[in-house]
Design an enzyme around this catalytic site. Structure first.
Site, PDB file in Angstrom:
ATOM      1  N   SER A 129       0.838  -1.204   0.000  1.00 24.39           N
ATOM      2  CA  SER A 129       0.000   0.000   0.000  1.00 24.39           C
ATOM      3  C   SER A 129       0.871   1.251   0.000  1.00 24.39           C
ATOM      4  CB  SER A 129      -0.853  -0.021   1.271  1.00 24.39           C
ATOM      5  OG  SER A 129      -1.445   1.229   1.488  1.00 24.39           O
ATOM      6  N   TYR A 153      -1.930  -1.217  10.949  1.00 22.30           N
ATOM      7  CA  TYR A 153      -2.221  -1.726   9.595  1.00 22.30           C
ATOM      8  C   TYR A 153      -1.012  -1.493   8.674  1.00 22.30           C
ATOM      9  CZ  TYR A 153      -3.718  -1.676   4.761  1.00 22.30           C
ATOM     10  OH  TYR A 153      -3.764  -1.888   3.403  1.00 22.30           O
ATOM     11  N   LYS A 157       1.971  -4.034   6.564  1.00 22.35           N
ATOM     12  CA  LYS A 157       2.442  -3.972   5.168  1.00 22.35           C
ATOM     13  C   LYS A 157       3.972  -3.858   5.134  1.00 22.35           C
ATOM     14  CE  LYS A 157      -1.568  -4.264   3.222  1.00 22.35           C
ATOM     15  NZ  LYS A 157      -1.952  -5.585   2.717  1.00 22.35           N
TER      16      LYS A 157
HETATM   17  P1  NAD Z   1     -11.238  -6.429   1.091  1.00 23.87           P
HETATM   18  O1  NAD Z   1     -11.469  -6.440   2.567  1.00 23.87           O
HETATM   19  O2  NAD Z   1     -12.385  -6.126   0.206  1.00 23.87           O
HETATM   20  O3  NAD Z   1     -10.609  -7.821   0.633  1.00 23.87           O
HETATM   21  C1  NAD Z   1      -9.778  -8.591   1.465  1.00 23.87           C
HETATM   22  C2  NAD Z   1     -10.349 -10.010   1.486  1.00 23.87           C
HETATM   23  O4  NAD Z   1      -9.513 -10.839   2.300  1.00 23.87           O
HETATM   24  C3  NAD Z   1     -11.764 -10.064   2.063  1.00 23.87           C
HETATM   25  O5  NAD Z   1     -12.594 -10.755   1.143  1.00 23.87           O
HETATM   26  C4  NAD Z   1     -11.596 -10.831   3.372  1.00 23.87           C
HETATM   27  O6  NAD Z   1     -12.732 -11.622   3.677  1.00 23.87           O
HETATM   28  C5  NAD Z   1     -10.354 -11.675   3.086  1.00 23.87           C
HETATM   29  N1  NAD Z   1      -9.576 -12.064   4.258  1.00 23.87           N
HETATM   30  C6  NAD Z   1      -9.110 -11.259   5.261  1.00 23.87           C
HETATM   31  N2  NAD Z   1      -8.404 -11.988   6.135  1.00 23.87           N
HETATM   32  C7  NAD Z   1      -8.399 -13.268   5.688  1.00 23.87           C
HETATM   33  C8  NAD Z   1      -7.819 -14.469   6.156  1.00 23.87           C
HETATM   34  N3  NAD Z   1      -7.125 -14.533   7.288  1.00 23.87           N
HETATM   35  N4  NAD Z   1      -8.008 -15.603   5.439  1.00 23.87           N
HETATM   36  C9  NAD Z   1      -8.731 -15.581   4.298  1.00 23.87           C
HETATM   37  N5  NAD Z   1      -9.300 -14.470   3.806  1.00 23.87           N
HETATM   38  C10 NAD Z   1      -9.130 -13.317   4.492  1.00 23.87           C
HETATM   39  O7  NAD Z   1     -10.031  -5.427   0.811  1.00 23.87           O
HETATM   40  P2  NAD Z   1      -9.462  -4.897  -0.581  1.00 23.87           P
HETATM   41  O8  NAD Z   1      -9.719  -3.447  -0.638  1.00 23.87           O
HETATM   42  O9  NAD Z   1      -9.886  -5.775  -1.683  1.00 23.87           O
HETATM   43  O10 NAD Z   1      -7.898  -5.068  -0.295  1.00 23.87           O
HETATM   44  C11 NAD Z   1      -7.178  -6.198  -0.711  1.00 23.87           C
HETATM   45  C12 NAD Z   1      -5.746  -6.067  -0.251  1.00 23.87           C
HETATM   46  O11 NAD Z   1      -5.194  -4.867  -0.769  1.00 23.87           O
HETATM   47  C13 NAD Z   1      -5.571  -5.978   1.261  1.00 23.87           C
HETATM   48  O12 NAD Z   1      -4.410  -6.674   1.621  1.00 23.87           O
HETATM   49  C14 NAD Z   1      -5.416  -4.498   1.515  1.00 23.87           C
HETATM   50  O13 NAD Z   1      -4.678  -4.251   2.682  1.00 23.87           O
HETATM   51  C15 NAD Z   1      -4.653  -4.073   0.272  1.00 23.87           C
HETATM   52  N6  NAD Z   1      -4.827  -2.648  -0.057  1.00 23.87           N
HETATM   53  C16 NAD Z   1      -6.073  -2.123  -0.203  1.00 23.87           C
HETATM   54  C17 NAD Z   1      -6.227  -0.770  -0.501  1.00 23.87           C
HETATM   55  C18 NAD Z   1      -7.602  -0.145  -0.624  1.00 23.87           C
HETATM   56  O14 NAD Z   1      -7.694   1.089  -0.528  1.00 23.87           O
HETATM   57  N7  NAD Z   1      -8.663  -0.908  -0.860  1.00 23.87           N
HETATM   58  C19 NAD Z   1      -5.105   0.039  -0.685  1.00 23.87           C
HETATM   59  C20 NAD Z   1      -3.846  -0.539  -0.543  1.00 23.87           C
HETATM   60  C21 NAD Z   1      -3.723  -1.890  -0.228  1.00 23.87           C
HETATM   61  C1  WQD Z   2      -8.994  10.014   0.977  1.00 20.11           C
HETATM   62  C2  WQD Z   2      -9.146  11.530   1.261  1.00 20.11           C
HETATM   63  C3  WQD Z   2      -9.440  12.030   3.587  1.00 20.11           C
HETATM   64  C4  WQD Z   2     -13.328  10.087   4.050  1.00 20.11           C
HETATM   65  C5  WQD Z   2      -6.699   4.889   3.113  1.00 20.11           C
HETATM   66  C6  WQD Z   2      -5.680   4.126   3.932  1.00 20.11           C
HETATM   67  C7  WQD Z   2      -4.599   3.620   3.055  1.00 20.11           C
HETATM   68  C8  WQD Z   2      -5.141   2.848   1.851  1.00 20.11           C
HETATM   69  C9  WQD Z   2      -6.229   3.577   1.150  1.00 20.11           C
HETATM   70  C10 WQD Z   2      -5.103   0.524   2.334  1.00 20.11           C
HETATM   71  C11 WQD Z   2      -8.376  11.990   2.499  1.00 20.11           C
HETATM   72  C12 WQD Z   2     -10.674  12.411   2.809  1.00 20.11           C
HETATM   73  C13 WQD Z   2     -12.150  10.572   3.530  1.00 20.11           C
HETATM   74  C14 WQD Z   2     -14.328  11.013   4.462  1.00 20.11           C
HETATM   75  C15 WQD Z   2     -12.887  12.820   3.780  1.00 20.11           C
HETATM   76  N1  WQD Z   2      -5.729   1.610   2.239  1.00 20.11           N
HETATM   77  N2  WQD Z   2     -11.931  11.911   3.397  1.00 20.11           N
HETATM   78  N3  WQD Z   2     -14.063  12.347   4.293  1.00 20.11           N
HETATM   79  O1  WQD Z   2      -6.747   7.971   3.797  1.00 20.11           O
HETATM   80  O2  WQD Z   2      -5.801   8.174   1.441  1.00 20.11           O
HETATM   81  O3  WQD Z   2      -6.025   5.975   2.483  1.00 20.11           O
HETATM   82  O4  WQD Z   2      -7.215   4.027   2.090  1.00 20.11           O
HETATM   83  O5  WQD Z   2      -3.937   0.334   2.255  1.00 20.11           O
HETATM   84  O6  WQD Z   2      -3.796   2.825   3.860  1.00 20.11           O
HETATM   85  O7  WQD Z   2      -5.159   4.987   4.919  1.00 20.11           O
HETATM   86  O8  WQD Z   2      -8.058   7.155   1.766  1.00 20.11           O
HETATM   87  O9  WQD Z   2     -10.403   7.298   1.049  1.00 20.11           O
HETATM   88  O10 WQD Z   2      -9.885   7.290   3.525  1.00 20.11           O
HETATM   89  O11 WQD Z   2      -9.301   9.303   2.161  1.00 20.11           O
HETATM   90  O12 WQD Z   2     -12.703  14.038   3.669  1.00 20.11           O
HETATM   91  O13 WQD Z   2     -15.407  10.638   4.964  1.00 20.11           O
HETATM   92  O14 WQD Z   2     -10.528  11.788   1.554  1.00 20.11           O
HETATM   93  O15 WQD Z   2      -9.177  12.947   4.602  1.00 20.11           O
HETATM   94  O16 WQD Z   2      -7.906  13.294   2.227  1.00 20.11           O
HETATM   95  P1  WQD Z   2      -6.615   7.432   2.436  1.00 20.11           P
HETATM   96  P2  WQD Z   2      -9.485   7.693   2.158  1.00 20.11           P
END
Ligand code: NAD
Ligand code: WQD
Length: 347
Positions: A129, A153, A157
């Site tokens: 991430s 969290y 990562k």
């Molecule tokens: P999500 O929660 O929709 O998907 C994650 C999936 O993993 C879920 O379906 C959950 O049920 C499953 N899961 C969690 N723990 C598990 C376990 N122990 N065993 C089996 N299944 C398990 O999240 P997402 O947004 O699709 O994110 C996927 C990956 O990408 C995550 O690792 C997240 O940290 C990373 N990521 C997400 C974002 C974002 O903004 N969505 C940004 C950066 C990184």
């Molecule tokens: C985006 C912008 C908020 C909600 C998070 C995790 C990061 C990654 C992605 C997994 C910011 C603003 C948000 C609201 C707002 N996930 N905001 N009102 O914070 O960039 O990243 O998700 O790895 O680890 O920290 O994403 O969508 O929460 O926020 O004003 O109700 O929107 O302050 O500027 P962020 P976000």
């Protein structure tokens, strides 16, 4: 012969979109997911969208920490590679329940890596991430920037990235790609699959979408006194289908003999403010999003966006969509599925 890919967390937001793209690209896919933060309806929808190719998908409701169950999945299929999405991802929750995050994300990953090694599958794509850049000193963020974690969290990562680097140093048969995602938003253009967070959404676009369909009264804007174009936070939003395609590019890269443990940003390279994103969504949906200005959210950073050069040059991948398409597809999903996968009278 088509390749077998194990996708952990394949029922989730990013996983479900990636599984669909993999199937459409001719891969055979096995999903393991404990459904803790997702629904099996997502898998059914992926099957519908894949049509004939759905025969190449199987699903196991398995927790990664259940070594025996995971072992059975590996005993059944010889995998060419694993894409590892499974993990918990709520930043705020991780602050209150750090052990839950360390247990799920770290133990889950270690159990997966051990099982892969035992079965001779040493090709991995991991979901990291942009959170690992912390508050960057400058933008765009390149892969060489110093790393920092602001919460448990983010620390999971960072730890997993380090574990992967150590693993590769210990055994050159491992080929690992760490993908640092920026802010994935939007949905598949069909409106059949999308993001369906449980409870009140933490992230911007799922919240905006709920305001548009009347599930929330207004968007709280966290901070309007940042040193940015309009005072609100700036992020690199990336269309979920572009992100999914980035995984296929990464899988292809794993067959490059020079790959060890390599890191790539997946973003667009463009910074968009909260107010710009809201305006784009209002245009796409025709809905007014009432705003409430509030203070900064603890732990938030001002401006983050990606340098996309490395992924462009080495993965031969570049995001195709802009915020207009992201908002159009987010609204298409939201209006067809106002209550996510639990919506009545679907589509
Ligand atoms: P999500 O929660 O929709 O998907 C994650 C999936 O993993 C879920 O379906 C959950 O049920 C499953 N899961 C969690 N723990 C598990 C376990 N122990 N065993 C089996 N299944 C398990 O999240 P997402 O947004 O699709 O994110 C996927 C990956 O990408 C995550 O690792 C997240 O940290 C990373 N990521 C997400 C974002 C974002 O903004 N969505 C940004 C950066 C990184
Ligand atoms: C985006 C912008 C908020 C909600 C998070 C995790 C990061 C990654 C992605 C997994 C910011 C603003 C948000 C609201 C707002 N996930 N905001 N009102 O914070 O960039 O990243 O998700 O790895 O680890 O920290 O994403 O969508 O929460 O926020 O004003 O109700 O929107 O302050 O500027 P962020 P976000």
């Amino acid at each position: 012969m088509s390749k077998n890919v194990l996708v952990t967390g394949g029922a989730g937001y990013i996983g479900s979109h990636t599984v669909l793209q993999l199937l459409l690209d001719g891969y055979r896919v096995v999903v393991v997911d404990n459904l803790d933060n997702s629904s099996d309806v997502a898998i059914e929808r992926v099957e519908e969208l894949a049509g004939e190719l759905a025969k190449n998908l199987s699903f196991h409701k398995v927790d990664l920490r259940d070594r025996q169950a995971l072992e059975e999945v590996f005993a059944e299929t010889k995998f060419d590679a694993v894409i590892h999405f499974a993990g918990l991802k709520a930043v705020g929750e991780s602050v209150h329940k750090p052990l839950l995050y360390y247990d799920n994300n770290l133990i889950g990953t270690i159990t997966l890596l051990e099982t892969m090694a035992a079965h001779g599958c040493k090709n991995l794509v991991f979901s990291s991430s942009a959170t690992v850049y912390g508050w960057p000193k400058e933008v765009p963020c390149t892969e060489e920037f110093p790393l920092a974690a602001a919460n448990p969290y983010g620390r999971t990562k960072l730890f997993i990235e380090e574990i992967c680097q150590d693993l590769r140093r210990s055994d050159s048969e491992w080929k690992i790609i760490l993908l640092r995602y920026f802010n994935p938003v939007g949905a598949h253009p069909s409106g059949y699959i999308g993001e369906d967070p449980r409870g009140t959404p933490n992230n911007l676009m799922p919240f905006v979408q709920q305001v548009a369909i009347g599930r929330q009264p207004a968007l709280t804007v966290f901070g309007n006194n940042y040193s940015t174009k309009d005072g609100t936070g700036v992020r690199d939003y990336i269309h979920i289908v572009d992100l999914a395609d980035g995984h296929i590019a990464a899988l292809r890269k794993l067959s490059d003999p020079k790959i060890g443990c390599e890191v790539y940003n997946l973003g667009t390279g463009k910074g968009t403010s909260v107010l710009e994103m809201v305006a784009a969504f209002e245009k796409a949906s025709g809905k007014k999003i009432p705003l409430v200005m509030a203070g900064r959210r603890p732990g938030d950073v001002e401006t983050v966006y990606a340098s996309t050069k490395k992924a462009e040059h080495e993965l031969n991948w570049k995001a195709k969509y802009g915020i207009e398409e992201m908002c159009r597809d987010q609204w298409n999903w939201a209006s067809k599925n106002p209550y996510g996968y639990a919506s009545p009278n679907l589509n």
